[in-house]
Design a protein around this motif. Structure first.
Motif, PDB file in Angstrom:
ATOM      1  N   THR A 184     -73.614 -22.497 -64.506  1.00  0.00           N
ATOM      2  CA  THR A 184     -75.324 -22.096 -64.101  1.00  0.00           C
ATOM      3  C   THR A 184     -74.713 -20.810 -64.632  1.00  0.00           C
ATOM      4  OG1 THR A 184     -74.434 -21.720 -61.615  1.00  0.00           O
ATOM      5  CG2 THR A 184     -76.391 -23.448 -62.572  1.00  0.00           C
ATOM      6  N   PHE A 185     -74.961 -19.709 -65.049  1.00  0.00           N
ATOM      7  CA  PHE A 185     -75.226 -18.154 -65.102  1.00  0.00           C
ATOM      8  C   PHE A 185     -75.688 -17.379 -63.709  1.00  0.00           C
ATOM      9  CE2 PHE A 185     -73.709 -18.313 -69.590  1.00  0.00           C
ATOM     10  CZ  PHE A 185     -74.337 -19.569 -69.462  1.00  0.00           C
ATOM     11  N   HIS A 186     -74.799 -16.780 -63.389  1.00  0.00           N
ATOM     12  CA  HIS A 186     -75.257 -15.351 -61.754  1.00  0.00           C
ATOM     13  C   HIS A 186     -75.143 -14.104 -62.175  1.00  0.00           C
ATOM     14  CE1 HIS A 186     -75.092 -19.568 -59.599  1.00  0.00           C
ATOM     15  NE2 HIS A 186     -75.036 -19.833 -60.460  1.00  0.00           N
TER      16      HIS A 186
ATOM     17  N   ARG B 190     -76.674 -15.684 -55.464  1.00  0.00           N
ATOM     18  CA  ARG B 190     -76.520 -17.216 -54.966  1.00  0.00           C
ATOM     19  C   ARG B 190     -77.595 -18.174 -56.241  1.00  0.00           C
ATOM     20  NH1 ARG B 190     -75.745 -19.866 -50.429  1.00  0.00           N
ATOM     21  NH2 ARG B 190     -74.309 -18.302 -49.232  1.00  0.00           N
ATOM     22  N   ARG B 191     -78.946 -17.584 -56.055  1.00  0.00           N
ATOM     23  CA  ARG B 191     -79.527 -17.807 -56.985  1.00  0.00           C
ATOM     24  C   ARG B 191     -79.190 -17.491 -58.702  1.00  0.00           C
ATOM     25  NH1 ARG B 191     -84.297 -16.510 -60.757  1.00  0.00           N
ATOM     26  NH2 ARG B 191     -83.815 -14.481 -60.109  1.00  0.00           N
ATOM     27  N   ALA B 192     -79.384 -18.444 -59.442  1.00  0.00           N
ATOM     28  CA  ALA B 192     -79.068 -19.046 -61.070  1.00  0.00           C
ATOM     29  C   ALA B 192     -80.100 -18.458 -61.615  1.00  0.00           C
ATOM     30  CB  ALA B 192     -78.678 -20.152 -61.082  1.00  0.00           C
TER      31      ALA B 192
ATOM     32  N   SER C  91     -79.368 -22.055 -66.161  1.00  0.00           N
ATOM     33  CA  SER C  91     -78.327 -22.999 -65.957  1.00  0.00           C
ATOM     34  C   SER C  91     -78.006 -23.973 -67.364  1.00  0.00           C
ATOM     35  CB  SER C  91     -79.361 -24.455 -65.178  1.00  0.00           C
ATOM     36  OG  SER C  91     -79.937 -24.986 -65.910  1.00  0.00           O
TER      37      SER C  91
ATOM     38  N   VAL D 166     -70.214 -19.948 -64.217  1.00  0.00           N
ATOM     39  CA  VAL D 166     -69.933 -20.064 -63.416  1.00  0.00           C
ATOM     40  C   VAL D 166     -70.250 -22.140 -63.824  1.00  0.00           C
ATOM     41  CG1 VAL D 166     -69.870 -21.681 -60.833  1.00  0.00           C
ATOM     42  CG2 VAL D 166     -70.483 -18.766 -62.174  1.00  0.00           C
TER      43      VAL D 166
END
Lengths: 546, 332
Positions: A228-230, A267-269, A272, A318
């Motif tokens: 995931t990308f944050h 928190r929010r990706a 993904s 992540v």
């Protein structure tokens, strides 16, 4: 009993020949059977007509790794409940909004507490929109509902739980998807003939021939690889122990990038791994191993927008809850491709790109059983087994000939045919021969003479009672039949139970034992009887010296 | 014309098996009591199949220094580690029990994460031991490894016991179907006798009790049943033939008539198994020993237990089918 009609003779000899043909490839080196020994599809010369398959050796004989992974369904259930809580929040907010406490996951339920008692009924009706029938096995709909929604007037709460039918459907899908992903990942490594199948309810069996280091397989299969990308939150100060005061929309993740131990991210990706079109191993500008990736159309668009709006900020990539890298955005990235730099070895970068291309596993997989063996150890076992078979065979021949003379020769010939038939059946059926399977063959060699012994003993007895040779033989065969059948059915029952209940290598024992029982009864009643009948006709003996 | 070179088994024996049955019963009773006693006092040496854990098979460069390896292993803080030489002086087994998550966290804190489960963590133990071995003994060859998680080993215990139980029930049903219940009870009692005696042998010798032992026990059950059925089949036949003889006489005659077959088949089977025990490699040795013991005990029980038991279960001279036939004949 001693008369054989011509078609029966043809049938008996036919089965023996068939067994011989099917066992033949085992005695001829692969280069004589295949154009290319590595490619068993292209057969050579006479082998295009003859069966060309050899016995399928189990991993304990050829070397390799056998692993059983368990799918963590509880993990999937929790995730689904989390989604449900969010969906519940959304439907309750629709116009006109119904005021409730924030839907929360408690144990295996989503609990919603309504603020005004009179809204309870309306909230219940609203939440029923989330329910529907379980998707059946073939995509059709079943009669069961996905959710069980209950309302409790005493404490103004509505509880949503996932039904057993839905869990079992989720389990089915999760295992199937996992198998798909594992197959793509293993195929990408170029391994030949991996076996990936479902086992029991929630397990996946992975067999990789030739790979004796189980860790390679575990790393490849056991990694969820959910990427995931944050966006990184600069405002949060993280202490060296990972402790920080965080707003609700920020979380602290451990980092593996070699610069810092923890990173605070939203928190929010924003994106993904599902938005990835491809990934491959490459090198960064410093020549360090890295993973190059490309987004699909939607992914490229979102990535372009985010990088345009956040120049100067950092974003984190992540993987399974660990930050691999968190670079600063220097300029908008519009092409939809990028590179992940981390502290990788070439192998790690290559494995990661394989996993990213193959997709994430739908659930965490835990290795619960593992057996690995090197090829050289397998080879040792084959040689030891072959020696034991040859010696056992020789000893049984000596024993039988000493005990029964000519009849002993007949029964040991039958025994030889028996072994060829077992080998032929294993090759033809492509059943797997394991180390305990070899033990099964040896045991069969010892026990297979039993049918003949029963017959011969009966013949001896009839002769002692003064019958003529030909009658004695005839009666001997007739009377021994029931005992042979009963005796072998019981052993076969034991083999069948073992086959059904046993795991892995032990099953191989049940297979050879079972096949051995069938072939030994067959040879005793057809082949050796036929030989004895021919011998009687040719020599017409007046007495038998046993 | 004479074919047989040697006739080493008496053609016609007349051993008073039935008369001496009390001796056999006392012997069997002692065997059973002894086996159960040893089992409850000492237990079994379960392999990792049944108690979980890690098993490594390694080969050292030169002759193995077992005590050095033991010292290294016990320094790892893994609890009870067994190091055992097998076959050659270079091959050995290392067995580590399954550890709790807490123990694993202590030996390898960086490999245990928040969502590591105890079942999956046993793989960390294997990695840890392998690394320690390679570091302390360069040149050591890791030839094989097995890791069974506690969850799977628990399941295998249940599956293994069920397999033996189901096999016994199916045989009971089959013999009941083919013979009468008196036979079926006798045969299955004899099988239970064999199974208990085999478990007793494993407990006494401390041989590893694993999945292939269950295969051996099921094979023993099949083999012993095979022997028993041959004798029973003969008993049934002789009952039909000799309507006036005493039951004990018929039983004794049937055992004697099938004796040479029983001995010969046991002989060839034993000969093949001895070859397996000698040449089959260490992996099959335990299996071969179990089977050899089982063949001996199974043969004994067919002759001395199963057949004489028919005296106690009150086998009837004529079967129900015969009686039905007789009634049918009367009506005609």
């Amino acid at each position: 009993m001693l008369y054989f009609s011509p078609w029966k003779v043809v049938l008996i000899l036919g089965v023996v020949l068939l067994g011989f043909f099917f066992s033949l490839p085992n005695f001829v080196p692969a280069e004589n059977r295949y154009v290319d020994p590595a490619n068993p599809d292209q057969t050579k010369g006479i082998w295009t007509i003859l069966p060309s398959q050899t016995v399928n050796l189990g991993l304990d004989l050829r070397g390799g790794s056998h692993l059983v992974f368990e799918v963590d369904i509880e993990d999937v259930r929790q995730e689904r409940l989390g989604d449900l809580a969010e969906e519940a929040r959304v439907v309750l907010r629709n116009d006109p909004p119904i005021f409730t406490a924030r839907p929360a996951v408690v144990g295996q339920q989503v609990v919603i507490r309504v603020t005004n008692p009179e809204d309870l009924g309306a909230a219940y009706e609203r939440l029923r929109e989330l329910n529907g029938p379980v998707t059946g096995a073939n995509g059709g709909q079943s009669l069961d509902q996905r959710l069980s929604i209950t309302q409790d007037d005493s404490d103004r709460t509505i509880r949503i739980a996932i039904t057993e039918a839905e869990i079992s459907s989720i389990r089915q899908r999760t295992v199937e998807q996992s198998i798909e992903v594992i197959r793509r990942r293993i195929d990408a490594t170029g391994t030949t003939e991996p076996t990936i199948t479902r086992q029991d309810e929630d397990r996946v069996l992975v067999q990789v021939p030739g790979e004796s280091d189980p860790q390679r397989v575990i790393d490849l299969v056991g990694t969820t690889a959910r990427m995931t990308f944050h966006m990184v939150d600069r405002s949060v100060q993280v202490g060296p122990d990972g402790q920080a005061r965080t707003p609700p929309d920020v979380m602290i993740l451990p980092s593996d990038d070699g610069y810092e131990n923890f990173v605070a991210v939203k928190r929010r990706a924003v994106l993904s791994g599902e938005n990835l079109a491809s990934a491959s191993q490459s090198f960064d500008q410093n020549g360090q191993p890295a993973v190059a990736f490309r987004f699909d159309t939607t992914g490229s668009q979102v990535f372009g927008e985010i990088t345009s709006q956040n120049v100067g900020e950092r974003f984190a990539i992540v993987l399974d809850g660990v930050v691999i890298t968190a670079p600063r955005i220097r300029s908008p990235i519009l092409g939809g491709s990028g590179i992940i730099e981390g502290s990788f070895t070439v192998q790690e970068a290559s494995d990661l790109s394989t996993m990213l291309s193959a997709g994430a596993l739908p659930a965490k997989l835990t290795p619960v059983e593992q057996r690995s063996i090197t090829a050289s150890m397998g080879q040792d076992a084959i040689e030891a087994g072959a020696e034991a078979i040859l010696l056992g065979f020789a000893l049984v021949i000596v024993f039988m000939v000493l005990a029964y003379g000519f009849m002993g020769v007949v029964s040991t010939t039958a025994l030889l045919i028996n072994v060829l038939l077992i080998l032929g059946a294993l090759s033809g059926l492509q059943a797997t021969l394991t180390l305990p399977g070899i033990a099964g063959i040896i045991l069969t060699i010892g026990m297979a003479v039993d049918a003949n012994v029963l017959i011969f003993e009966r013949i001896r007895e009839e002769i002692r009672q003064g019958r003529k040779v030909i009658n004695a033989i005839e009666i001997g065969y007739n009377r021994a039949f029931a005992a042979i059948l009963d005796a072998n059915v019981t052993t076969f029952i034991a083999a069948a139970v073992l086959f059904m209940m046993g795991a892995g290598p032990v099953r191989g024992f049940a297979v050879t034992l079972g096949i051995g029982i069938v072939t030994s009864v067959f040879t005793a009643f057809t082949f050796s009887r036929f030989v004895v009948a021919v011998w009687l006709r040719l020599r017409k003996p007046q007495s038998i010296g046993f | 014309m004479s074919f047989a070179l040697v006739r080493f088994i008496p053609v016609q024996s007349n051993v008073p098996f039935i008369k001496g049955r009390w001796i056999a019963f006392i012997f069997s009773a002692l065997l059973i009591v002894g086996s159960l006693g040893v089992f409850f006092a000492k237990g079994l040496n379960y392999g990792i199949d049944f108690r979980g854990g890690t098993m490594l098979e390694v080969r050292t460069e030169g002759p193995a220094d077992l005590s050095a390896i033991r010292t290294t292993m016990s320094g790892l803080g893994l609890g009870d580690v067994q190091v055992q030489g097998v076959g050659t002086d270079r091959d050995l087994f290392i067995r580590v029990e399954s550890l709790s998550l807490e123990q694993i966290r202590q030996i390898a804190p960086d490999l245990v994460t928040e969502d590591t489960s105890e079942n999956g963590a046993q793989q960390i133990v294997r990695q840890y031991v392998e690394t320690a071995l390679v570091e302390s003994f360069p040149g050591i060859e890791l030839r094989g490894s097995s890791v069974i998680s506690p969850k799977v080993s628990d399941e295998l215990v249940v599956k293994g016991s069920m397999a033996v139980g189901i096999a016994l029930i199916l045989m009971l049903v089959y013999i009941w179907f083919r013979f009468e219940w008196q036979y079926s009870v006798g045969a299955v009692l004899a099988l239970v006798h064999d199974v208990i005696a085999t478990i007793g042998m494993f407990s006494l010798t401390g041989l590893e009790f694993n999945l292939s032992t269950i295969a051996a026990i099921l094979t023993i059950v099949g083999y012993s049943m095979n022997d028993t059925v041959v004798v029973y089949d003969r008993v049934r036949e002789e009952f039909r033939k000799y309507k006036t003889l005493e039951i004990s006489q018929v039983l004794n005659m049937s055992i004697n008539l099938t004796l040479s077959r029983t001995i010969l088949t046991s002989g060839t089977t034993l000969v093949a198994l001895v070859s397996l025990a000698i040449f089959g490699g260490h992996a099959l040795q335990g299996f071969a020993f179990a089977l050899i013991w089982g063949i001996v005990i199974g043969t004994y029980s067919s002759i001395f237990v199963a057949a004489p038991l028919l005296m106690l279960t009150g086998v009837k001279r004529t079967s129900e089918e015969d009686e039905a036939e007789a009634r049918f004949a009367d009506k005609r």
